[in-house]
Enzyme design. Structure first.
Site, short mmCIF file in Angstrom:
data_model
loop_
_atom_site.label_atom_id
_atom_site.label_comp_id
_atom_site.label_asym_id
_atom_site.label_seq_id
_atom_site.Cartn_x
_atom_site.Cartn_y
_atom_site.Cartn_z
N LYS A 87 56.51 -68.27 133.90
CA LYS A 87 56.76 -67.00 134.33
C LYS A 87 57.47 -66.14 132.99
O LYS A 87 58.31 -66.63 132.30
CB LYS A 87 57.99 -66.74 135.46
CG LYS A 87 58.29 -65.40 135.81
CD LYS A 87 57.35 -65.14 136.92
CE LYS A 87 57.30 -63.34 137.43
NZ LYS A 87 56.80 -62.57 136.28
N GLN A 146 63.13 -67.63 127.77
CA GLN A 146 62.68 -67.52 129.09
C GLN A 146 62.84 -68.78 129.70
O GLN A 146 63.21 -68.64 131.04
CB GLN A 146 61.17 -66.97 129.22
CG GLN A 146 60.93 -66.39 130.39
CD GLN A 146 61.57 -64.93 130.59
OE1 GLN A 146 61.29 -64.12 129.45
NE2 GLN A 146 62.09 -64.52 131.64
N LYS A 204 55.71 -66.39 127.94
CA LYS A 204 55.76 -65.22 127.35
C LYS A 204 54.58 -64.85 126.65
O LYS A 204 53.54 -65.66 126.20
CB LYS A 204 56.77 -64.91 126.08
CG LYS A 204 57.22 -63.64 125.95
CD LYS A 204 58.22 -63.10 127.12
CE LYS A 204 58.64 -61.95 127.16
NZ LYS A 204 59.80 -61.37 127.96
N GLY A 218 55.88 -57.07 132.97
CA GLY A 218 55.90 -56.45 131.93
C GLY A 218 57.07 -56.79 130.95
O GLY A 218 57.91 -57.68 130.82
N ASP A 219 57.14 -56.11 129.54
CA ASP A 219 58.03 -56.11 128.51
C ASP A 219 57.90 -55.07 127.72
O ASP A 219 57.53 -53.93 128.29
CB ASP A 219 57.95 -57.38 127.65
CG ASP A 219 59.00 -57.85 126.95
OD1 ASP A 219 60.25 -58.16 127.47
OD2 ASP A 219 59.04 -57.58 125.70
N THR A 230 66.40 -55.25 135.37
CA THR A 230 67.10 -55.46 134.39
C THR A 230 68.39 -54.94 133.84
O THR A 230 69.37 -55.51 133.35
CB THR A 230 66.08 -55.79 133.02
OG1 THR A 230 64.75 -56.23 133.29
CG2 THR A 230 66.84 -56.40 131.89
N ASN A 273 63.02 -48.94 129.56
CA ASN A 273 63.48 -49.11 131.13
C ASN A 273 64.72 -49.58 131.16
O ASN A 273 65.43 -49.38 132.02
CB ASN A 273 62.31 -50.06 131.48
CG ASN A 273 62.71 -50.50 133.05
OD1 ASN A 273 62.62 -49.69 133.96
ND2 ASN A 273 62.73 -51.70 133.06
N SER A 302 61.41 -60.26 139.63
CA SER A 302 60.20 -60.57 139.43
C SER A 302 59.80 -61.74 140.36
O SER A 302 58.75 -61.86 141.25
CB SER A 302 59.79 -60.69 138.07
OG SER A 302 59.51 -59.69 137.43
#
Length: 447
Positions: free
Chosen positions: A92, A113, A128, A167-168, A211, A242, A380
Site C-alpha cells: 500500500k 511507507q 510506492k 495518490g501522492d 492527511t 491537498n 485509504s
C-alpha cells in the site's frame, strides 16, 4: 556481533550497493540508527538478519510510459513501482507524478511507507510508485493519455489483495479517475485496486481531508502530552496542495492562526489567517500559482523563495507539507528565536538530518512524517475495507476513526520511546513501534 555493529554493517552494505541513491540511504540510515536498542533486546532479529532483508525491496519495477501530447508527438517517461514489504498485508502506498521522481526517491518513500502503515495498526504493507511525468501545464487529455499508458503496464503488478496504490504529489482525483478507468478496461471492475477514488465509484468520505486533518490531530496529541494546546497558536504551513490545504482548514477550525502557504515559486503571508477558500480556488480549481493569493486578499504579502527563510515571522508551530528535505539545518536553527515549540511533518521526510538535530538541540518537539502524516494511508485502508464490504461509511464515522488512529499512533510512539529509554524522542519511538510489528511478522513467516 553487537547491535550497533550489526546496524552499521547493514548500512555499509547498503551504501556500497546503492551509492547513487541519497534519498533512500538517508531514510534507511535515519531509521536504522534510531532502532539499534531493539537488537539489544531481540538478538534473534540479528541472527535472522531481519534488517538485511528489510532494506531490500521485495520487488522494484521500472518501465517506459509512452504517451501522445496534444501536438501528436510521442513522449516517453519512466514509471516506477517499488513493492517494499508485504509482511503485514498487501502493498500500500501512493503514486507520485513529479519531474524529480527517480528510483532513489521511490525507494525512500516506499521504505518509509512500511513503518507508517505499520503504525496505523491496519493490515497493510509498504510500497510506492510514480513517474517523472509533470502534470503541471498539461491538458486534461494529455494527463489522461499518460495515465492510461502508465496503468497499462502497472496493472500487471497490482490488485486488491496484492498492491493497492493511491495518490501522492501530482496525483489527485482527476488522475485517480483516469487510472482506475484504464484498470477497469483491462481487468474488470475491482473497486479495491486503488484508493482516493471519487465518491461515485467507491471512494471514501474524508479521504481527501485525511492527511491534513490527521496531521493536526497528531499535533494536538503532541502538544497535549507536553502541557500545551492547539488553540491560540500561530502556525507556518508550507505547500498549497491537498495536505497543506486541509491541514490549514482543520488547524483554523481548532483555533490555530495559519500564517502562510507556499508553492515551488514562493509563499504568501497573511497575518489575518490564511483564507483556505481562496487557496482552494487558486490551486484546486484554477491550478494557478499561490502568488495570486496576495492579489485577492487585502493585507497578504507574497515573497519569492522558501517560507522557511522568512526570518521575521514569529510562530509556534512549523508544519512542513510540501516535499522532502525542504528544511535544512540553517533554517531549523532559526526556529527557536522565531518562537517555535513544535514541528510536525505533513510531507514525507521534509526535514533533513541537520534540521532534525537542530530541533533536538533547541528542545523543539518533533513529530516525524511516518507518524504525523499517516492519516492519509489510514483512511485509504479504511476505504479498502468499505470496498470489501460494499458499503460507504459516513464522514463523521471515518473522521472519528481517523482521530482515534492518530491518537493511537502518538501513544504507541511515546510508549516505545519510554520503553527503550528515550522518553520524549517521538522520532525514535515511531521508528521502533513501526519496526517491531513488521519485524515480528517477518520473523514469524521466515521472510
Amino acid at each position: 556481533m553487537s547491535a550497533a555493529s550489526y546496524v552499521q554493517s547493514v548500512l555499509a552494505t547498503l551504501k556500497q550497493r546503492d551509492p547513487n541513491q541519497p534519498e533512500f540511504f538517508e531514510a534507511a540510515s535515519t531509521l536504522l540508527n534510531t532502532i539499534t536498542p531493539v537488537f539489544e533486546k531481540h538478538p534473534e532479529y540479528v541472527k535472522a538478519n531481519i534488517l538485511g532483508r528489510l532494506v531490500e525491496p521485495e520487488r522494484a519495477i521500472q518501465f517506459a510510459v509512452p504517451w501522445q501530447d496534444d501536438q501528436g508527438n510521442i513522449q516517453v517517461n519512466r514509471g516506477f513501482r517499488v513493492q517494499f514489504n508485504s509482511a503485514i498485508g498487501p502493498y500500500k502506498g501512493g503514486l507520485r507524478l513529479h519531474p524529480s521522481v527517480n528510483l532513489s526517491i521511490v525507494k525512500f518513500l516506499g521504505f518509509e511507507q512500511i513503518f507508517k502503515n505499520s503504525l496505523t495498526t491496519l493490515p497493510i504493507g509498504g510500497a510506492k510508485g510514480g513517474s517523472d511525468f509533470d502534470p503541471k501545464g498539461k491538458s486534461d487529455a494529455e494527463v489522461m493519455r499518460f495515465c492510461q499508458s502508465f496503468m497499462t503496464e502497472l496493472s500487471k503488478y497490482i490488485g486488491p489483495d496484492l498492491d493497492v496504490p493511491a495518490g501522492d504529489i501530482g496525483v489527485g482525483a482527476r488522475e485517480i479517475g483516469y487510472l482506475y478507468g484504464q484498470y477497469k478496461r483491462l481487468k474488470g471492475a475491482q473497486r479495491g485496486v486503488l484508493t482516493g477514488k471519487g465518491l461515485s465509484y467507491g471512494g471514501s468520505l474524508a479521504r481527501t481531508e485525511a492527511t491534513g486533518y490527521g496531521l493536526i490531530y497528531y499535533t494536538g496529541e503532541l502538544l497535549k502530552a507536553n502541557g500545551e494546546t492547539l488553540a491560540g497558536k500561530r502556525a507556518v504551513i508550507s505547500g498549497a496542495g491537498n495536505v497543506a490545504i486541509h491541514a490549514a482548514e482543520k488547524a483554523e477550525a481548532l483555533g490555530v492562526k495559519v500564517l502562510t502557504v507556499s508553492d515551488s515559486n514562493g509563499y504568501v503571508v497573511d497575518e489575518n489567517g490564511i483564507d483556505v477558500a481562496v487557496v482552494k480556488q487558486i490551486k484546486e480549481v484554477e491550478r494557478g500559482r499561490i502568488k495570486a493569493y496576495a492579489d485577492r486578499v487585502a493585507g497578504a504579502e507574497y515573497h519569492e523563495g522558501s517560507v522557511w527563510d522568512a526570518i521575521d515571522l514569529k510562530f509556534d508551530l512549523a508544519l512542513p507539507c510540501a516535499t522532502q528535505n525542504e528544511i535544512d539545518g540553517q533554517q531549523a536553527a532559526r526556529f527557536k528565536a522565531a518562537g517555535v515549540i513544535a514541528v510536525a511533518e505533513g510531507a514525507n521526510m521534509p526535514s533533513n538530518p541537520d534540521a532534525i538535530a537542530a530541533y533536538a538541540d533547541a528542545g523543539i518537539l518533533y513529530g516525524p512524517a511516518k507518524a504525523a502524516n499517516a492519516g492519509g494511508v489510514a483512511v485509504s485502508a479504511l476505504e479498502m475495507g468499505q470496498n470489501s464490504r460494499r458499503e460507504s461509511d459516513s464522514f463523521e464515522k471515518v473522521d472519528s476513526q481517523l482521530h482515534e488512529i492518530m491518537q493511537h499512533i502518538f501513544k504507541a510512539s511515546a510508549d516505545a520511546a519510554d520503553e527503550y529509554g528515550m522518553p520524549g524522542n517521538y522520532e525514535a519511538g515511531a521508528n521502533i513501534a513501526g519496526f517491531l510489528k513488521v519485524a515480528d511478522a517477518m520473523y514469524a513467516q521466515g521472510m
